[in-house]
Design an enzyme around this catalytic site. Structure first.
Site, PDB file in Angstrom:
ATOM      1  N   GLN A  59       3.148   9.907   1.075  1.00 28.03           N
ATOM      2  CA  GLN A  59       4.418   9.183   1.132  1.00 28.03           C
ATOM      3  C   GLN A  59       5.303   9.478  -0.079  1.00 28.03           C
ATOM      4  OE1 GLN A  59       2.477   5.226   2.361  1.00 28.03           O
ATOM      5  NE2 GLN A  59       4.544   5.184   3.252  1.00 28.03           N
ATOM      6  N   HIS A 110      -3.855   1.205   7.999  1.00 26.26           N
ATOM      7  CA  HIS A 110      -2.526   1.819   7.901  1.00 26.26           C
ATOM      8  C   HIS A 110      -2.548   2.985   6.916  1.00 26.26           C
ATOM      9  CE1 HIS A 110       2.018   1.428   7.841  1.00 26.26           C
ATOM     10  NE2 HIS A 110       1.814   2.116   6.720  1.00 26.26           N
ATOM     11  N   GLU A 111      -3.095   2.758   5.716  1.00 29.16           N
ATOM     12  CA  GLU A 111      -3.072   3.797   4.678  1.00 29.16           C
ATOM     13  C   GLU A 111      -4.002   4.960   5.012  1.00 29.16           C
ATOM     14  OE1 GLU A 111      -0.652   3.745   2.692  1.00 29.16           O
ATOM     15  OE2 GLU A 111      -0.102   1.667   3.061  1.00 29.16           O
ATOM     16  N   GLY A 156       0.846  -1.184   0.000  1.00 27.45           N
ATOM     17  CA  GLY A 156       0.000   0.000   0.000  1.00 27.45           C
ATOM     18  C   GLY A 156       0.880   1.233   0.000  1.00 27.45           C
ATOM     19  N   CYS A 186       6.599   0.137   7.316  1.00 26.11           N
ATOM     20  CA  CYS A 186       6.170   1.279   6.524  1.00 26.11           C
ATOM     21  C   CYS A 186       7.303   1.696   5.600  1.00 26.11           C
ATOM     22  CB  CYS A 186       5.795   2.438   7.452  1.00 26.11           C
ATOM     23  SG  CYS A 186       5.254   3.917   6.602  1.00 26.11           S
ATOM     24  N   LEU A 187       6.965   1.995   4.354  1.00 26.97           N
ATOM     25  CA  LEU A 187       7.986   2.419   3.404  1.00 26.97           C
ATOM     26  C   LEU A 187       8.624   3.744   3.802  1.00 26.97           C
ATOM     27  CD1 LEU A 187       6.224   1.436   0.053  1.00 26.97           C
ATOM     28  CD2 LEU A 187       8.004   0.180   1.301  1.00 26.97           C
ATOM     29  N   HIS A 199      -2.215   7.141   7.412  1.00 27.20           N
ATOM     30  CA  HIS A 199      -1.264   8.056   6.761  1.00 27.20           C
ATOM     31  C   HIS A 199      -1.966   9.332   6.321  1.00 27.20           C
ATOM     32  CE1 HIS A 199       2.641   6.257   6.545  1.00 27.20           C
ATOM     33  NE2 HIS A 199       2.206   5.155   5.969  1.00 27.20           N
TER      34      HIS A 199
END
Length: 185
Positions: free
Chosen positions: A59, A144-145, A54, A102-103, A148
């Protein structure tokens, strides 16, 4: 033949924590146009290049309420799509601690509590209303997304020893030290 998501997109650098764009709630998308289509393509391209499941627009440095996903659930069913202006409207069931990363926080992982069911409402690229429901790992991805886009990261869900360990690991990481040096400069 249908186009593969991200195949026409540009790979962008992933914005590292603690950049302000990651800590600020994202703006509502109002224009459903080619720029939005290009953003979704870029998000897919970047997510795949980073081996993610995702990715939210902030991000890659854009404070807009958009995310993409290509994520399995616990039965290994693949969920592929995007959401514009998503809102987490339900998160319930059993709270499960599962490994999360997380990226924007490369290499950092922690057992993070999340509900095992989530319902998100938003829009597609045309502005049509959509609902996406997920269970298990896919529910974790949806939470999670959307987190963000609300200006949070998975660290916000940690407490006690798990949070202390995650912060210590973060302070030791090269990317965090580089960001701290840059902030002082």
């Amino acid at each position: 033949m249908p186009r593969i998501p991200g195949s026409a997109g540009t790979v962008h650098p992933v914005t590292p924590w603690p950049e302000p764009v990651l800590r600020t709630p994202c703006a509502t998308v109002t224009a459903f146009d080619q720029k939005l289509e290009a953003l979704v393509e870029d998000l897919f391209a970047t997510m795949y290049a980073q081996d993610g499941v995702g990715l939210a627009a902030n991000q890659i440095g854009l404070g807009l309420r958009v995310f993409v996903y290509d994520c399995p659930d616990d039965e290994d069913v693949r969920h592929l799509g995007h959401l514009v202006n998503p809102v987490l409207v339900e998160a319930d069931g059993v709270e499960v601690r599962g490994e999360e990363g997380c990226l924007s926080l490369p290499g950092l992982r922690a057992q993070t509590p999340r509900w095992d069911r989530a319902l998100v409402r938003g829009q597609d690229l045309t502005g049509a209303r959509v609902e996406v429901e997920g269970t298990g790992f896919f529910a974790r991805c949806l939470q999670h997304e959307t987190g963000h886009l609300d200006g949070g990261v998975f660290l916000d869900r940690l407490a006690g020893l798990r949070l202390a360990r995650a912060r210590r690991a973060m302070r030791r990481s090269d990317w965090y030290r580089a960001a701290a040096r840059e902030a002082r400069a």
